[in-house]
Design a protein around this motif. Structure first.
Motif, PDB file in Angstrom:
ATOM      1  N   ASP A   1      13.019 -25.556   6.062  1.00 45.84           N
ATOM      2  CA  ASP A   1      13.948 -26.394   5.311  1.00 45.84           C
ATOM      3  C   ASP A   1      14.010 -25.822   3.903  1.00 45.84           C
ATOM      4  N   ASP A   2      15.195 -25.786   3.319  1.00 47.83           N
ATOM      5  CA  ASP A   2      15.327 -25.265   1.959  1.00 47.83           C
ATOM      6  C   ASP A   2      14.823 -26.286   0.946  1.00 47.83           C
ATOM      7  N   ALA A   3      14.018 -25.821  -0.012  1.00 45.20           N
ATOM      8  CA  ALA A   3      13.497 -26.707  -1.051  1.00 45.20           C
ATOM      9  C   ALA A   3      14.636 -27.241  -1.923  1.00 45.20           C
ATOM     10  N   ALA A   4      15.579 -26.391  -2.220  1.00 45.88           N
ATOM     11  CA  ALA A   4      16.759 -26.793  -2.993  1.00 45.88           C
ATOM     12  C   ALA A   4      17.983 -26.285  -2.246  1.00 45.88           C
ATOM     13  N   ASP A   5      18.934 -27.159  -2.033  1.00 45.73           N
ATOM     14  CA  ASP A   5      20.149 -26.785  -1.313  1.00 45.73           C
ATOM     15  C   ASP A   5      21.334 -26.948  -2.251  1.00 45.73           C
ATOM     16  N   VAL A   6      22.272 -26.043  -2.141  1.00 46.58           N
ATOM     17  CA  VAL A   6      23.419 -26.017  -3.047  1.00 46.58           C
ATOM     18  C   VAL A   6      24.699 -26.167  -2.237  1.00 46.58           C
ATOM     19  N   PRO A   7      25.607 -27.044  -2.677  1.00 48.55           N
ATOM     20  CA  PRO A   7      26.870 -27.191  -1.951  1.00 48.55           C
ATOM     21  C   PRO A   7      27.722 -25.923  -2.046  1.00 48.55           C
ATOM     22  N   VAL A   8      28.432 -25.621  -0.987  1.00 47.30           N
ATOM     23  CA  VAL A   8      29.409 -24.531  -1.013  1.00 47.30           C
ATOM     24  C   VAL A   8      30.642 -25.098  -1.723  1.00 47.30           C
ATOM     25  N   PRO A   9      31.078 -24.466  -2.821  1.00 48.94           N
ATOM     26  CA  PRO A   9      32.218 -25.013  -3.574  1.00 48.94           C
ATOM     27  C   PRO A   9      33.444 -25.238  -2.689  1.00 48.94           C
ATOM     28  N   GLY A  10      34.014 -26.427  -2.808  1.00 49.35           N
ATOM     29  CA  GLY A  10      35.218 -26.766  -2.052  1.00 49.35           C
ATOM     30  C   GLY A  10      34.971 -27.115  -0.597  1.00 49.35           C
ATOM     31  N   SER A  11      33.684 -27.271  -0.199  1.00 48.69           N
ATOM     32  CA  SER A  11      33.351 -27.557   1.198  1.00 48.69           C
ATOM     33  C   SER A  11      32.483 -28.808   1.284  1.00 48.69           C
ATOM     34  N   LYS A  12      32.386 -29.347   2.486  1.00 44.62           N
ATOM     35  CA  LYS A  12      31.537 -30.519   2.719  1.00 44.62           C
ATOM     36  C   LYS A  12      30.135 -30.120   3.171  1.00 44.62           C
ATOM     37  N   TYR A  13      29.854 -28.831   3.235  1.00 42.05           N
ATOM     38  CA  TYR A  13      28.554 -28.363   3.693  1.00 42.05           C
ATOM     39  C   TYR A  13      27.865 -27.580   2.586  1.00 42.05           C
ATOM     40  N   THR A  14      26.597 -27.272   2.801  1.00 39.90           N
ATOM     41  CA  THR A  14      25.779 -26.579   1.817  1.00 39.90           C
ATOM     42  C   THR A  14      25.423 -25.180   2.306  1.00 39.90           C
ATOM     43  N   PHE A  15      24.888 -24.389   1.386  1.00 40.04           N
ATOM     44  CA  PHE A  15      24.421 -23.060   1.779  1.00 40.04           C
ATOM     45  C   PHE A  15      23.256 -23.156   2.765  1.00 40.04           C
ATOM     46  N   GLY A  16      22.422 -24.190   2.649  1.00 38.45           N
ATOM     47  CA  GLY A  16      21.324 -24.395   3.600  1.00 38.45           C
ATOM     48  C   GLY A  16      21.833 -24.637   5.008  1.00 38.45           C
ATOM     49  N   ILE A  17      22.914 -25.399   5.114  1.00 42.85           N
ATOM     50  CA  ILE A  17      23.518 -25.646   6.434  1.00 42.85           C
ATOM     51  C   ILE A  17      24.062 -24.345   7.006  1.00 42.85           C
ATOM     52  N   VAL A  18      24.677 -23.529   6.151  1.00 44.72           N
ATOM     53  CA  VAL A  18      25.208 -22.234   6.612  1.00 44.72           C
ATOM     54  C   VAL A  18      24.075 -21.343   7.096  1.00 44.72           C
ATOM     55  N   LYS A  19      22.978 -21.276   6.315  1.00 51.38           N
ATOM     56  CA  LYS A  19      21.830 -20.442   6.707  1.00 51.38           C
ATOM     57  C   LYS A  19      21.223 -20.932   8.016  1.00 51.38           C
ATOM     58  N   ALA A  20      21.060 -22.239   8.156  1.00 52.80           N
ATOM     59  CA  ALA A  20      20.504 -22.798   9.391  1.00 52.80           C
ATOM     60  C   ALA A  20      21.402 -22.484  10.585  1.00 52.80           C
ATOM     61  N   ALA A  21      22.713 -22.561  10.388  1.00 48.51           N
ATOM     62  CA  ALA A  21      23.658 -22.242  11.464  1.00 48.51           C
ATOM     63  C   ALA A  21      23.563 -20.767  11.837  1.00 48.51           C
ATOM     64  N   GLN A  22      23.395 -19.903  10.850  1.00 45.39           N
ATOM     65  CA  GLN A  22      23.245 -18.474  11.139  1.00 45.39           C
ATOM     66  C   GLN A  22      21.973 -18.218  11.952  1.00 45.39           C
ATOM     67  N   ALA A  23      20.893 -18.884  11.589  1.00 45.64           N
ATOM     68  CA  ALA A  23      19.637 -18.716  12.330  1.00 45.64           C
ATOM     69  C   ALA A  23      19.786 -19.215  13.766  1.00 45.64           C
ATOM     70  N   ARG A  24      20.399 -20.400  13.927  1.00 41.19           N
ATOM     71  CA  ARG A  24      20.602 -20.940  15.287  1.00 41.19           C
ATOM     72  C   ARG A  24      21.502 -20.016  16.100  1.00 41.19           C
ATOM     73  N   GLY A  25      22.565 -19.521  15.484  1.00 44.50           N
ATOM     74  CA  GLY A  25      23.469 -18.612  16.189  1.00 44.50           C
ATOM     75  C   GLY A  25      22.783 -17.314  16.571  1.00 44.50           C
ATOM     76  N   ASP A  26      21.992 -16.766  15.658  1.00 47.97           N
ATOM     77  CA  ASP A  26      21.251 -15.539  15.938  1.00 47.97           C
ATOM     78  C   ASP A  26      20.300 -15.749  17.112  1.00 47.97           C
ATOM     79  N   PHE A  27      19.577 -16.861  17.104  1.00 53.14           N
ATOM     80  CA  PHE A  27      18.644 -17.147  18.193  1.00 53.14           C
ATOM     81  C   PHE A  27      19.387 -17.332  19.515  1.00 53.14           C
ATOM     82  N   GLN A  28      20.523 -18.004  19.474  1.00 50.87           N
ATOM     83  CA  GLN A  28      21.297 -18.239  20.696  1.00 50.87           C
ATOM     84  C   GLN A  28      21.766 -16.933  21.319  1.00 50.87           C
TER      85      GLN A  28
END
Length: 150
Positions: free
Chosen positions: A89-116
């Motif tokens: 889990d990211d200690a500090a998460d930052v919103p992606v400008p203009g989006s409803k998601y954060t950079f932490g969510i993007v990183k987690a999605a990349q990890a899940r996608g890579d594993f899949q």
């Protein structure tokens, strides 16, 4: 049955996973944690322990940056890698400008996608999630790897 876990524990799962290493294989440590000196040292220690004990080539990559270089070989090259994906889990998460998601969510999605993709390509992969306290998680992981290799 090879790889069966009789007593569920992190060390038992890691032992079963590392027992999948054979002649000509390599161990890939895919770390989706902050790249800093302390994390690098803990992960390099674990990597070296696997290398020295199992007598296999090893590598460490910090995600998601490795996805566009060595990550392609892991999924498209020969099936000779045994991978351990480490997430947190990211200690500090930052919103992606203009989006409803954060950079932490993007990183987690990349990890899940890579594993899949690794799983879809029948690669030998195991994921360990460290939680929010990465330093404590890496210490626990290092101890479990040490126990798995004993």
């Amino acid at each position: 049955m090879k790889g069966a876990v009789k007593q569920p524990s992190l060390a038992a799962y890691l032992k079963a996973h590392l027992d999948r290493l054979g002649a000509g294989d390599y161990f890939g440590l895919l770390a989706y944690v902050q790249m800093n000196a302390a994390h690098d040292e803990a992960l390099q220690t674990a990597r070296h322990r696997v290398r020295d004990t199992r007598k296999v080539a090893t590598c460490l990559g910090f995600g998601p940056r490795f996805l566009h270089s060595t990550g392609q070989a892991y999924k498209g090259g020969p099936n000779s890698g045994v991978f351990l994906q480490v997430t947190c889990d990211d200690a500090a998460d930052v919103p992606v400008p203009g989006s409803k998601y954060t950079f932490g969510i993007v990183k987690a999605a990349q990890a899940r996608g890579d594993f899949q993709v690794l799983a879809d390509r029948k690669r030998r992969a195991l994921r360990v999630h460290l939680g929010a306290d990465v330093a404590a998680g890496l210490k626990t992981l290092g101890s479990a790897i040490e126990k798995a290799l004993s």
